[in-house]
Design an enzyme around this catalytic site. Structure first.
Site, PDB file in Angstrom:
ATOM      1  CE  LYS A 141      98.787 -44.535  48.299  1.00  0.00           C
ATOM      2  NZ  LYS A 141      99.559 -45.893  48.472  1.00  0.00           N
ATOM      3  CG  ASN A 142     102.675 -43.812  48.122  1.00  0.00           C
ATOM      4  OD1 ASN A 142     101.898 -44.193  48.693  1.00  0.00           O
ATOM      5  ND2 ASN A 142     102.791 -43.807  46.891  1.00  0.00           N
ATOM      6  NE  ARG A 181     101.778 -54.589  48.245  1.00  0.00           N
ATOM      7  CZ  ARG A 181     102.984 -55.069  48.517  1.00  0.00           C
ATOM      8  NH1 ARG A 181     102.875 -56.271  48.718  1.00  0.00           N
ATOM      9  NH2 ARG A 181     104.056 -54.409  48.735  1.00  0.00           N
ATOM     10  CB  CYS A 189      98.269 -55.790  45.593  1.00  0.00           C
ATOM     11  SG  CYS A 189      98.989 -54.978  44.411  1.00  0.00           S
ATOM     12  NE  ARG A 247     103.296 -53.927  45.039  1.00  0.00           N
ATOM     13  CZ  ARG A 247     102.617 -53.051  45.196  1.00  0.00           C
ATOM     14  NH1 ARG A 247     101.190 -52.965  45.062  1.00  0.00           N
ATOM     15  NH2 ARG A 247     103.271 -52.002  45.896  1.00  0.00           N
ATOM     16  N   PRO A 248     106.309 -59.033  45.502  1.00  0.00           N
ATOM     17  CG  PRO A 248     108.239 -59.227  44.018  1.00  0.00           C
ATOM     18  CD  PRO A 248     106.843 -58.839  44.026  1.00  0.00           C
ATOM     19  CB  ILE A 249     108.493 -58.741  50.573  1.00  0.00           C
ATOM     20  CG1 ILE A 249     108.206 -60.080  51.222  1.00  0.00           C
ATOM     21  CG2 ILE A 249     107.189 -57.991  50.446  1.00  0.00           C
ATOM     22  CD1 ILE A 249     107.608 -59.982  52.764  1.00  0.00           C
ATOM     23  CG  ASP A 250     112.741 -60.399  46.116  1.00  0.00           C
ATOM     24  OD1 ASP A 250     111.818 -59.648  46.049  1.00  0.00           O
ATOM     25  OD2 ASP A 250     113.692 -60.482  45.319  1.00  0.00           O
ATOM     26  CG  LEU A 251     114.316 -56.512  46.074  1.00  0.00           C
ATOM     27  CD1 LEU A 251     114.002 -55.231  45.271  1.00  0.00           C
ATOM     28  CD2 LEU A 251     115.768 -57.011  45.880  1.00  0.00           C
ATOM     29  CG  ASP A 300     101.927 -44.561  42.365  1.00  0.00           C
ATOM     30  OD1 ASP A 300     102.503 -44.423  43.146  1.00  0.00           O
ATOM     31  OD2 ASP A 300     102.083 -45.896  41.906  1.00  0.00           O
ATOM     32  CB  ILE A 350     107.150 -49.550  38.025  1.00  0.00           C
ATOM     33  CG1 ILE A 350     107.970 -48.418  37.389  1.00  0.00           C
ATOM     34  CG2 ILE A 350     107.153 -49.846  39.474  1.00  0.00           C
ATOM     35  CD1 ILE A 350     109.510 -48.459  37.755  1.00  0.00           C
ATOM     36  NE  ARG A 365      94.753 -49.390  49.261  1.00  0.00           N
ATOM     37  CZ  ARG A 365      95.754 -49.467  48.157  1.00  0.00           C
ATOM     38  NH1 ARG A 365      95.306 -50.143  47.087  1.00  0.00           N
ATOM     39  NH2 ARG A 365      97.101 -49.294  48.290  1.00  0.00           N
TER      40      ARG A 365
END
Ligand code: EPZ
Length: 420
Positions: free
Chosen positions: A22-23, A92, A116, A121-125, A305, A327, A397
């Site tokens: 999946k990933n 997400r 989520c 779940r920031p996306i600053d990076l 995970d 994490i 998912r």
């Protein structure tokens, strides 16, 4: 609403081929729109998150078809550069499309992916990586706007080795003029799979799997074929399932190096493991022993995970097992539900302490996230009586027919849809 009914007490026996990752497939699907080309991907898992990604590709104007494990994407007719909130809400990790849309269109607009189940779940990076490549970035009304008529190569330093931000930077850098160097890059195997796919697309890219990834240049190919790597977390799930239920299970079609941190932990607990490069055989014939501390880290450390899965395997292990989740801030949501099965778990911030019990008893429980839901199903395999896991689609998912896979090994899992 799905319900998974697990009748505990059956040991697992047999062999199983592990699904595609999946990933790995999600960022690779995003990368198919980097240029107008025809891509054929094989070993693609049938997952809700993959369907959500195909819907985004169709919304952007691509032609997409799927036949069993083969997905074909024709990105030549792509016209869109906006990903609407109903599609980002569906998945997400749709932020992984940001770099590819910006690279192809020179602009990108998508709504902030909601938090989520695992916490904020920031996306600053991701955004600072796009800025480092010359993009203007602004947020307004819950949406992100990026614009970059011409992306330029440069240094992209990541404060954290974020998997998604590394992937977005790698993809966007393929369209940047000049060389890009990503430092403090994530080292997960899925990053290496993305690099291999980008090479097939015509990128001159090196370093994936190390903290420094360099994108030298990009000469687009018209037709691309690629096979998705196996899913190391699905493999870890089946290893932990055997630890929960007992038995003798062989996994095929995997890269056994990628699950080593999980495998060696199970061995330390008393499981017998035979390794070959693309196969693993695990035998659990007596009560396992707890006692090790499981600390989640970026790869090659113990994967976050697999933390809920290893927790399920520890519930009946003799002694005490300590988990430290470094994490995500909210990745112990399964603990309250596992306690309903009779588990002895104490949590304090990032630490969870499991005291092994002699037996677990089946009960109705609720899945709150993907891997937490899987841990409840695994714990049910080793519980007396029946466990019923209600699930708002989390498990599907990330797992392609987890009930079928477990039943093929002798488990008794019935999954059905329920109205309420
Ligand atoms: C990927 O998520 C995986 N998802 C996750 O798998 C996995 O748990 C995670 O990597 C860690 O290995 C996919 O690949 C689709 P991160 P991602 O960015 O990219 C913080 C599963 O169960 N962070 O490496 O979202 C973040 O809050 C899923 O299959 C920032 O602060 O993970 C987290 O604490 C769950 N700012 C940490 O970094 C950012 O801009 C790691 O996140 C981005 C992340």
């Amino acid at each position: 609403m799905s319900v998974w009914r697990i009748k505990g007490g059956s040991a697992l026996e047999g062999s199983l081929t592990i699904q595609g990752s999946k990933n790995a497939v999600l960022p690779i699907l995003a990368a198919t729109i980097l240029t107008g080309c025809e891509t054929e991907l094989t070993n693609c898992p049938a997952l809700r998150d993959v369907e959500a990604s195909l819907n985004i590709l169709r919304y952007l104007g691509c032609r997409v078809e799927r036949q069993e494990d083969v997905i074909r994407v024709d990105s030549r007719p792509m016209t869109g550069c906006v990903i609407p909130c109903e599609l980002t809400r569906e998945m997400r990790s749709s932020v992984i499309f940001l770099g590819a849309v910006l690279a192809r269109c020179g602009e990108a607009r998508l709504s902030m992916p909601g938090g989520c189940e695992l916490g904020p779940r920031p996306i600053d990076l991701h955004l600072s990586a796009m800025e480092a490549l010359g993009s203007q970035v602004r947020g307004e009304g819950g949406e992100i706007f990026c614009s970059a008529p011409m992306l330029r190569g440069g240094i992209v330093h990541l404060e954290l080795p974020s998997v998604g931000a590394t992937e977005n930077a790698m993809i966007a850098a393929c369209a940047a003029r000049g060389e890009t160097v990503i430092t403090n890059a994530a080292r997960e195997p899925e990053i290496v799979d993305l690099q291999n796919f980008l090479r097939a697309m015509g990128a001159d890219i090196d370093g994936a799997g190390t903290p420094v990834v360099t994108i030298h240049s990009f000469t687009p190919a018209d037709r691309v074929g690629y096979r998705i790597m196996p899913d190391r977390i699905a493999a870890a799930t089946m290893l932990c399932a055997c630890a929960c239920a007992g038995g003798d299970v062989e996994l095929r079609g995997i890269d056994s190096r990628q699950t080593e941190s999980v495998t060696e932990n199970l061995e330390a607990m008393g499981a017998e493991v035979a390794r070959q490069s693309h196969r693993l055989r695990i035998r659990c014939r007596q009560r396992l022993r707890g006692g090790r501390t499981v600390i989640t880290q970026p790869y090659p450390g113990f994967p976050t995970d697999a933390q809920p899965l290893m927790m399920a395997a520890s519930l009946k292990a003799e002694g005490t097992t300590v988990f430290v989740e470094n994490i995500f801030t909210n990745r112990y949501r399964q603990t309250e539900e596992l306690k309903r099965l009779g588990a002895d778990i104490r949590t304090e911030g990032r630490v969870a302490i499991i005291t092994g019990v002699e037996r677990l008893h089946g009960a109705p429980v609720r899945a709150e996230d993907l891997r937490g839901g899987a841990s409840l199903i695994l714990a049910g395999l080793g519980a007396e009586g029946e466990t019923a896991v209600t699930d708002r689609g989390h498990v599907d998912r990330g797992y392609e027919g987890l009930d079928k896979a477990l039943n093929a090994l002798g488990a008794q899992v019935i999954k059905y849809e329920s109205e309420n």
